[in-house]
Enzyme design. Sequence first.
Site, PDB file in Angstrom:
ATOM      1  N   ALA A   1      16.916  26.073  14.219  1.00  0.00           N
ATOM      2  CA  ALA A   1      18.287  25.843  14.674  1.00  0.00           C
ATOM      3  C   ALA A   1      19.021  25.064  13.599  1.00  0.00           C
ATOM      4  O   ALA A   1      18.391  24.405  12.764  1.00  0.00           O
ATOM      5  CB  ALA A   1      18.272  25.062  15.976  1.00  0.00           C
TER       6      ALA A   1
ATOM      7  N   GLY B   1      13.269  27.059  15.700  1.00  0.00           N
ATOM      8  CA  GLY B   1      13.857  28.225  16.356  1.00  0.00           C
ATOM      9  C   GLY B   1      13.519  29.528  15.637  1.00  0.00           C
ATOM     10  O   GLY B   1      13.504  30.592  16.257  1.00  0.00           O
TER      11      GLY B   1
ATOM     12  N   GLU C   1      10.222  30.470  16.967  1.00  0.00           N
ATOM     13  CA  GLU C   1      10.429  30.889  18.361  1.00  0.00           C
ATOM     14  C   GLU C   1      11.081  32.271  18.434  1.00  0.00           C
ATOM     15  O   GLU C   1      10.759  33.079  19.301  1.00  0.00           O
ATOM     16  CB  GLU C   1      11.278  29.842  19.095  1.00  0.00           C
ATOM     17  CG  GLU C   1      10.520  28.532  19.278  1.00  0.00           C
ATOM     18  CD  GLU C   1      11.412  27.381  19.738  1.00  0.00           C
ATOM     19  OE1 GLU C   1      12.424  27.104  19.057  1.00  0.00           O
ATOM     20  OE2 GLU C   1      11.106  26.768  20.765  1.00  0.00           O
TER      21      GLU C   1
ATOM     22  N   GLU D   1      10.083  20.356  15.023  1.00  0.00           N
ATOM     23  CA  GLU D   1      11.110  19.590  15.746  1.00  0.00           C
ATOM     24  C   GLU D   1      10.725  18.135  15.935  1.00  0.00           C
ATOM     25  O   GLU D   1      11.573  17.247  15.956  1.00  0.00           O
ATOM     26  CB  GLU D   1      11.370  20.229  17.126  1.00  0.00           C
ATOM     27  CG  GLU D   1      12.054  21.592  17.073  1.00  0.00           C
ATOM     28  CD  GLU D   1      11.103  22.763  16.936  1.00  0.00           C
ATOM     29  OE1 GLU D   1       9.914  22.552  16.596  1.00  0.00           O
ATOM     30  OE2 GLU D   1      11.543  23.902  17.172  1.00  0.00           O
TER      31      GLU D   1
HETATM   32  N1  DAK Z   1      19.668  23.334   9.702  1.00  0.00           N
HETATM   33  C1  DAK Z   1      20.708  23.212   8.837  1.00  0.00           C
HETATM   34  N2  DAK Z   1      20.595  23.341   7.501  1.00  0.00           N
HETATM   35  C2  DAK Z   1      19.373  23.615   7.012  1.00  0.00           C
HETATM   36  C3  DAK Z   1      18.244  23.755   7.848  1.00  0.00           C
HETATM   37  C4  DAK Z   1      18.418  23.615   9.257  1.00  0.00           C
HETATM   38  N3  DAK Z   1      17.416  23.768  10.116  1.00  0.00           N
HETATM   39  N4  DAK Z   1      17.182  24.010   7.064  1.00  0.00           N
HETATM   40  C5  DAK Z   1      17.631  24.032   5.804  1.00  0.00           C
HETATM   41  N5  DAK Z   1      18.955  23.799   5.766  1.00  0.00           N
HETATM   42  C6  DAK Z   1      19.837  23.703   4.612  1.00  0.00           C
HETATM   43  C7  DAK Z   1      19.618  22.382   3.876  1.00  0.00           C
HETATM   44  O1  DAK Z   1      20.383  21.349   4.457  1.00  0.00           O
HETATM   45  C8  DAK Z   1      20.088  22.757   2.491  1.00  0.00           C
HETATM   46  O2  DAK Z   1      21.501  22.739   2.459  1.00  0.00           O
HETATM   47  P1  DAK Z   1      22.306  21.927   1.284  1.00  0.00           P
HETATM   48  O3  DAK Z   1      21.777  20.531   1.299  1.00  0.00           O
HETATM   49  O4  DAK Z   1      21.951  22.689   0.040  1.00  0.00           O
HETATM   50  O5  DAK Z   1      23.732  22.057   1.694  1.00  0.00           O
HETATM   51  C9  DAK Z   1      19.651  24.198   2.327  1.00  0.00           C
HETATM   52  O6  DAK Z   1      19.471  24.705   3.667  1.00  0.00           O
HETATM   53  C10 DAK Z   1      18.335  24.351   1.608  1.00  0.00           C
HETATM   54  O7  DAK Z   1      17.382  23.522   2.254  1.00  0.00           O
HETATM   55  P2  DAK Z   1      16.430  22.497   1.466  1.00  0.00           P
HETATM   56  O8  DAK Z   1      17.121  21.972   0.249  1.00  0.00           O
HETATM   57  O9  DAK Z   1      15.922  21.513   2.447  1.00  0.00           O
HETATM   58  O10 DAK Z   1      15.278  23.519   0.988  1.00  0.00           O
HETATM   59  P3  DAK Z   1      13.750  23.182   0.698  1.00  0.00           P
HETATM   60  O11 DAK Z   1      13.191  24.436   0.104  1.00  0.00           O
HETATM   61  O12 DAK Z   1      13.621  21.900  -0.070  1.00  0.00           O
HETATM   62  O13 DAK Z   1      13.079  22.927   2.130  1.00  0.00           O
HETATM   63  C11 DAK Z   1      12.642  23.412   4.476  1.00  0.00           C
HETATM   64  C12 DAK Z   1      12.986  23.969   3.049  1.00  0.00           C
HETATM   65  C13 DAK Z   1      12.740  24.610   5.432  1.00  0.00           C
HETATM   66  C14 DAK Z   1      11.225  22.852   4.469  1.00  0.00           C
HETATM   67  C15 DAK Z   1      13.653  22.295   4.829  1.00  0.00           C
HETATM   68  O14 DAK Z   1      14.981  22.797   4.601  1.00  0.00           O
HETATM   69  C16 DAK Z   1      13.547  21.851   6.248  1.00  0.00           C
HETATM   70  O15 DAK Z   1      12.660  21.084   6.572  1.00  0.00           O
HETATM   71  N6  DAK Z   1      14.479  22.312   7.077  1.00  0.00           N
HETATM   72  C17 DAK Z   1      14.575  21.868   8.468  1.00  0.00           C
HETATM   73  C18 DAK Z   1      13.522  22.563   9.280  1.00  0.00           C
HETATM   74  C19 DAK Z   1      13.573  22.125  10.721  1.00  0.00           C
HETATM   75  O16 DAK Z   1      13.394  20.949  11.058  1.00  0.00           O
HETATM   76  N7  DAK Z   1      13.771  23.060  11.626  1.00  0.00           N
HETATM   77  C20 DAK Z   1      13.684  22.816  13.029  1.00  0.00           C
HETATM   78  C21 DAK Z   1      15.053  22.507  13.563  1.00  0.00           C
HETATM   79  S1  DAK Z   1      15.070  22.231  15.332  1.00  0.00           S
HETATM   80  C22 DAK Z   1      17.528  26.068  21.508  1.00  0.00           C
HETATM   81  C23 DAK Z   1      17.537  26.982  20.464  1.00  0.00           C
HETATM   82  C24 DAK Z   1      16.832  26.700  19.313  1.00  0.00           C
HETATM   83  C25 DAK Z   1      16.142  25.519  19.174  1.00  0.00           C
HETATM   84  C26 DAK Z   1      16.114  24.637  20.227  1.00  0.00           C
HETATM   85  C27 DAK Z   1      16.819  24.909  21.394  1.00  0.00           C
HETATM   86  N8  DAK Z   1      18.278  26.293  22.689  1.00  0.00           N
HETATM   87  C28 DAK Z   1      19.379  27.224  22.646  1.00  0.00           C
HETATM   88  C29 DAK Z   1      18.113  25.437  23.841  1.00  0.00           C
HETATM   89  C30 DAK Z   1      15.479  25.205  17.930  1.00  0.00           C
HETATM   90  C31 DAK Z   1      15.410  23.928  17.405  1.00  0.00           C
HETATM   91  C32 DAK Z   1      15.034  23.785  15.992  1.00  0.00           C
HETATM   92  O17 DAK Z   1      14.745  24.753  15.300  1.00  0.00           O
END
Ligand code: DAK
Length: 258
Positions: free
Chosen positions: A66, A109, A112, A132
């Site tokens: 997400a 997400g 998922e 998450e």
């Molecule tokens: N959201 C927003 N931006 C993201 C992102 C994310 N999840 N993941 C990456 N980006 C953006 C980064 O901010 C960066 O943007 P700039 O800084 O260049 O503007 C760009 O993408 C490149 O990312 P990185 O520089 O971080 O790239 P790396 O290769 O160094 O790292 C990474 C890749 C995937 C390991 C890292 O980006 C990361 O850890 N990302 C976050 C992963 C994460 O925590 N995902 C889980 C999020 S919570 C629901 C529906 C869905 C969900 C829940 C409820 N309902 C409708 C109820 C789901 C929840 C989640 O997924």
Amino acid sequence: MPDYEYILVERDGPVGVVTLNRPQALNALFTPLVREMVEALESFDADPEIRALVLTGGLRVFAAGADLKEMSSQSAVDALLNNRIAYWDRVRNIAKPIIAAVSGYALGGGCELAMLCDIIVASETARFGQPEINVGLIPGAGGTQRLTRTAGKYKAMEMILTGAQIDAFEAERRGLANRVVPPELLLEEAKRLGFELAEKPPISVRLAKRAVTKAFESTIEAGIELERLSFYFLFASEDSHEGIQAFIDKRKPEYGGR
Ligand code: DAK
């Protein structure tokens, strides 16, 4: 076909391909992208010439979850009232088989979303995870239920509690991927499966998909409901705001347990 901004849509005979296309944010699933994805899947689902769907994010990344930036300003009540999960329920209700072609990260997400599909083909570079917990949340789109049923309690518990990722080969061993192929063959293999399914009797395919899904999910409703309320509740926690803000600020989060 309508003009889409965040996805690409292609028809290859009886197979409809939807590609998430927001590379600058690693296909983070913000609402406009999810809306377009759902509309495209539904439009293929309604098209009598299409028999199977492929959902992919391209070769670099499936989806990094997400959109944490979109979620950063969300309150618990916003999360409940926005009801964005309705989009995910619409994916779940697609009647034709969906083959996920996963390359690179499928996190949160993104993982998922892959698990909402019916067959998962992974490229050798695929990485699956539910991170998450690292931003003060828990999976909110079915992950606690579907990963547990797929990979088993202990692996799911480890992945969800630690946020650890698994690679494509472990995903295949754990039943989270049907097969692993070199990246350059990913789309070809997913489409090949789509063509194979397209040869089968469509009504049987539709009913078989529904029956297998039912077997997998028959008692999932209660779990999903609990998960969803817990997820919304977490937006009331200081730690989720800290976790998300720390991600955006590119710093280590400091959790106070509130
Ligand atoms: N959201 C927003 N931006 C993201 C992102 C994310 N999840 N993941 C990456 N980006 C953006 C980064 O901010 C960066 O943007 P700039 O800084 O260049 O503007 C760009 O993408 C490149 O990312 P990185 O520089 O971080 O790239 P790396 O290769 O160094 O790292 C990474 C890749 C995937 C390991 C890292 O980006 C990361 O850890 N990302 C976050 C992963 C994460 O925590 N995902 C889980 C999020 S919570 C629901 C529906 C869905 C969900 C829940 C409820 N309902 C409708 C109820 C789901 C929840 C989640 O997924």
